[in-house]
Design a protein around this motif. Sequence first.
Motif, PDB file in Angstrom:
ATOM      1  N   LEU A 468      59.409  75.012   1.153  1.00 38.88           N
ATOM      2  CA  LEU A 468      59.831  74.418   2.184  1.00 38.88           C
ATOM      3  C   LEU A 468      60.908  72.461   1.461  1.00 38.88           C
ATOM      4  N   THR A 469      61.751  72.542   2.133  1.00 30.83           N
ATOM      5  CA  THR A 469      62.001  71.476   1.930  1.00 30.83           C
ATOM      6  C   THR A 469      62.515  70.778   3.351  1.00 30.83           C
ATOM      7  N   TRP A 470      63.143  69.444   3.807  1.00 32.55           N
ATOM      8  CA  TRP A 470      63.584  69.593   4.889  1.00 32.55           C
ATOM      9  C   TRP A 470      64.106  67.793   4.279  1.00 32.55           C
ATOM     10  N   PRO A 471      65.761  68.320   3.998  1.00 30.29           N
ATOM     11  CA  PRO A 471      66.762  67.066   3.793  1.00 30.29           C
ATOM     12  C   PRO A 471      67.020  66.899   5.305  1.00 30.29           C
ATOM     13  N   ARG A 472      68.118  65.553   4.924  1.00 30.47           N
ATOM     14  CA  ARG A 472      68.281  64.965   6.477  1.00 30.47           C
ATOM     15  C   ARG A 472      69.261  65.914   7.742  1.00 30.47           C
ATOM     16  N   SER A 473      69.746  66.779   6.732  1.00 32.05           N
ATOM     17  CA  SER A 473      70.690  67.898   7.104  1.00 32.05           C
ATOM     18  C   SER A 473      69.286  68.728   8.525  1.00 32.05           C
ATOM     19  N   GLY A 474      69.055  69.418   8.213  1.00 27.27           N
ATOM     20  CA  GLY A 474      68.218  70.458   8.249  1.00 27.27           C
ATOM     21  C   GLY A 474      67.096  71.191   7.355  1.00 27.27           C
ATOM     22  N   LEU A 475      65.583  71.693   7.678  1.00 23.15           N
ATOM     23  CA  LEU A 475      64.872  72.987   6.905  1.00 23.15           C
ATOM     24  C   LEU A 475      65.520  73.440   6.144  1.00 23.15           C
ATOM     25  N   THR A 476      65.460  73.748   5.311  1.00 16.26           N
ATOM     26  CA  THR A 476      66.081  74.196   4.814  1.00 16.26           C
ATOM     27  C   THR A 476      64.677  75.110   4.185  1.00 16.26           C
TER      28      THR A 476
END
Length: 485
Positions: A468-476
């Motif tokens: 689970l990663t949370w880049p500024r564009s949204g959850l991946t």
Amino acid sequence: MDAEAPLPVLTEGSQAEPSLAAPIWSATPLGPPEEWPVSLKTAASLVLAIPFPATLLWGPEFTIAAYNDAYRRVLGSKPEALGRPLLQVWEEARDALAPQLARALAGEAVTVEGARYVILRGGGQEPEEAWFDYTFSPVRDEEGRICGVLNLGVETTTRVRAEAARQSSEGRWREVFERMGEGFEINEMVLDPDGQAVDFVYVDVNAAWERQSGFPREAVVGRRATEVFPRAETDYWVPLFGRVAETGEPVQVERYFAPASRWIEVIVYRLEPRRVAVLLRDVTERHRAAERQALLSREVDHRAKNALSVVQAALRLTRAPDLPSYMRAIEGRVAAIARAQTLLADDQWSSADLLTLLRGELDGLLDRHDGRVEVEGPAVALPPGSAQPFAMAIHELTTNALKHGALSNPTGRIAVTWSVEGGQTGRLRLRWAEEGGPPVEGPPERRGFGARVLDGTVRSQLGGALSLTWPRSGLTCEIDLPLEP
């Protein structure tokens, strides 16, 4: 015989006397009987002594000089034949008889078997088929000249018709035998000196037997069972068939037939001493269906218990600020489990299609967010043990997207893509990527139920890997799962 002795055919009380006395002999080529030569009288007397049909023909016209009572029955209702040419009496058979009589008059003994004639001898003179075995033998006079022909014979019509009926019946039986849907075999038991069954010979089998048993007819007919099949089979079937042949009591059994790798149902009954008939059906599919049903029942029981466990966990761990929110959360999670359950049931608990499972969670979203959710990947059959946990994971991702992620505003989008490495028994790699939703400032401060479900299902239950990663564009979210059951 004395030339002056009275003719036996004209003796007082003779059974044939009325017939022999009927013609006016003087009007025939033979003349009055008292003037007949000794050779003709002797031959005529011989005809009356013969127990089966006999007649004496004399002269070039083959005039009937004498016949016995047995021949009278062959004539039926034809007019009196004495003193008339044979070919006139049997006009309808002239074409066949004339050459034979000519050969006999030339000195040849003629034998005919199974001759078929269409003759007229009934009261209404209706043509009828008749069959005969007969001979024409030359008869010589006192000087050794051939003057007559002795006709001996027997009508075989009854026998021929009986044989034809038997063959017809056998033909119908053979047709039924070959058309039967069930396998059928006829076996003759082989007995030892003590009368105990030690083997059996295949007398006949039908076409269905070949299909049901898996063996060609030529491999068994005329051979002993011990020449064809292993002892493990003959040690079972020989005593069973022998008991039926001895007692006459039919037997029905169901047994796995190892040489053909099939289950067969067998009914055995006695035909005659030392012979048994065996009716068999291939019931392999029925056994497989029963095994599948048992497996399905066990699988349903297992999955139902798993589903209840998941529901219990959802009830216990779900947090909400109020009862309506709690109920909505529980209903959504239970619905995800139910949809996975339905997919498995539709496919008889063998697998669940990944795309169908995703659509079950996302279709409602696609209706409200046309073009904002995309799914793409090859066909994948999830093992039954993976379907429900995976459905829960996708439900949590979907719920999070609606509440906090890409689908919580009008501009967000979700792309779900996947690939398979190593074929259907390899690994599934799925990527859930959100963008366009509210800006993400990093991982959430509190690890909620959804995150715990994802971690528990993917890692603990399915033995996979979760990122689970949370880049500024949204959850991946990236999921890596084994596809082996």
